[in-house]
Design a protein around this motif. Sequence first.
Motif, PDB file in Angstrom:
ATOM      1  N   ILE A 120       0.836  -1.205   0.000  1.00  0.00           N
ATOM      2  CA  ILE A 120       0.000   0.000   0.000  1.00  0.00           C
ATOM      3  C   ILE A 120       0.865   1.247   0.000  1.00  0.00           C
ATOM      4  N   LEU A 121       1.904   1.272   0.828  1.00  0.00           N
ATOM      5  CA  LEU A 121       2.782   2.445   0.879  1.00  0.00           C
ATOM      6  C   LEU A 121       3.470   2.684  -0.456  1.00  0.00           C
ATOM      7  N   ASN A 122       3.967   1.625  -1.087  1.00  0.00           N
ATOM      8  CA  ASN A 122       4.617   1.776  -2.390  1.00  0.00           C
ATOM      9  C   ASN A 122       3.637   2.317  -3.431  1.00  0.00           C
ATOM     10  N   GLU A 123       2.433   1.797  -3.415  1.00  0.00           N
ATOM     11  CA  GLU A 123       1.404   2.249  -4.357  1.00  0.00           C
ATOM     12  C   GLU A 123       1.045   3.711  -4.099  1.00  0.00           C
ATOM     13  N   ALA A 124       0.845   4.062  -2.852  1.00  0.00           N
ATOM     14  CA  ALA A 124       0.436   5.418  -2.496  1.00  0.00           C
ATOM     15  C   ALA A 124       1.540   6.438  -2.751  1.00  0.00           C
ATOM     16  N   ALA A 125       2.774   6.047  -2.479  1.00  0.00           N
ATOM     17  CA  ALA A 125       3.880   6.996  -2.582  1.00  0.00           C
ATOM     18  C   ALA A 125       4.432   7.154  -3.995  1.00  0.00           C
ATOM     19  N   PHE A 126       4.325   6.109  -4.810  1.00  0.00           N
ATOM     20  CA  PHE A 126       5.071   6.156  -6.061  1.00  0.00           C
ATOM     21  C   PHE A 126       4.279   5.877  -7.332  1.00  0.00           C
ATOM     22  N   ASN A 127       3.090   5.377  -7.246  1.00  0.00           N
ATOM     23  CA  ASN A 127       2.323   5.082  -8.455  1.00  0.00           C
ATOM     24  C   ASN A 127       1.427   6.259  -8.787  1.00  0.00           C
ATOM     25  N   THR A 128       1.802   7.008  -9.806  1.00  0.00           N
ATOM     26  CA  THR A 128       1.028   8.182 -10.185  1.00  0.00           C
ATOM     27  C   THR A 128      -0.157   7.830 -11.081  1.00  0.00           C
ATOM     28  N   GLU A 129      -0.162   6.631 -11.645  1.00  0.00           N
ATOM     29  CA  GLU A 129      -1.241   6.254 -12.553  1.00  0.00           C
ATOM     30  C   GLU A 129      -2.472   5.737 -11.819  1.00  0.00           C
ATOM     31  N   LYS A 130      -2.277   5.102 -10.680  1.00  0.00           N
ATOM     32  CA  LYS A 130      -3.397   4.541  -9.934  1.00  0.00           C
ATOM     33  C   LYS A 130      -3.515   5.258  -8.598  1.00  0.00           C
ATOM     34  N   LYS A 131      -4.673   5.818  -8.355  1.00  0.00           N
ATOM     35  CA  LYS A 131      -4.922   6.467  -7.076  1.00  0.00           C
ATOM     36  C   LYS A 131      -5.321   5.413  -6.055  1.00  0.00           C
ATOM     37  N   VAL A 132      -4.515   5.275  -5.007  1.00  0.00           N
ATOM     38  CA  VAL A 132      -4.817   4.312  -3.961  1.00  0.00           C
ATOM     39  C   VAL A 132      -6.012   4.792  -3.140  1.00  0.00           C
ATOM     40  N   PHE A 133      -6.036   6.073  -2.856  1.00  0.00           N
ATOM     41  CA  PHE A 133      -7.122   6.649  -2.078  1.00  0.00           C
ATOM     42  C   PHE A 133      -8.030   7.425  -3.032  1.00  0.00           C
ATOM     43  N   GLN A 134      -9.313   7.252  -2.889  1.00  0.00           N
ATOM     44  CA  GLN A 134     -10.289   7.934  -3.728  1.00  0.00           C
ATOM     45  C   GLN A 134     -11.034   8.954  -2.876  1.00  0.00           C
ATOM     46  N   PRO A 135     -11.684   9.912  -3.527  1.00  0.00           N
ATOM     47  CA  PRO A 135     -12.515  10.838  -2.746  1.00  0.00           C
ATOM     48  C   PRO A 135     -13.532  10.047  -1.927  1.00  0.00           C
ATOM     49  N   GLN A 136     -13.850  10.590  -0.796  1.00  0.00           N
ATOM     50  CA  GLN A 136     -14.764   9.895   0.113  1.00  0.00           C
ATOM     51  C   GLN A 136     -16.125   9.668  -0.543  1.00  0.00           C
ATOM     52  N   ALA A 137     -16.474   8.416  -0.771  1.00  0.00           N
ATOM     53  CA  ALA A 137     -17.758   8.064  -1.350  1.00  0.00           C
ATOM     54  C   ALA A 137     -18.635   7.354  -0.331  1.00  0.00           C
TER      55      ALA A 137
END
Length: 156
Positions: A120-137
Amino acid sequence: MDPFDRLIKAMDEWVGKQATPLEVLAQIGTGSYRPTNLQFVDFLKPEEYRDAFERAEFIVSHAGTGSIITALENDKPMVIMPKRASLGEQRNEHQLATATRFKPSTLIQVAYDVDELYAILNEAAFNTEKKVFQPQAWPPDASLISFIRGFIQAGS
């Protein structure tokens, strides 16, 4: 309040493996593990906590309801890793239940172990193509938040 050395050690090791320096502040409480790769304090005063919380890009925490509610109320992305009674970190598995309850939130990612935390940390910190966190739905249950807030305030 209670130590969570497993999370602090995991964060310290993850920060130490990054090629680019990251600004990470950890509140470690009464834990015995002392980080070497990130800034830490034993405890933050309430105003220091609010300031650090507001400046943070996202929060990494145990599955404590106070921190989770604060994150949801402020639309702050969060990664939670439940403390485990089976590992001697808690007296029961209530944080697993808390993680399950709040997992539907698009602002919260749950890591049940260190490998999931790193992913999760790697995805959140370094993946600009996929948003790990989305707006609160997923709207947090207002009655649950009110009940927990009242319980916390009554105890202090």
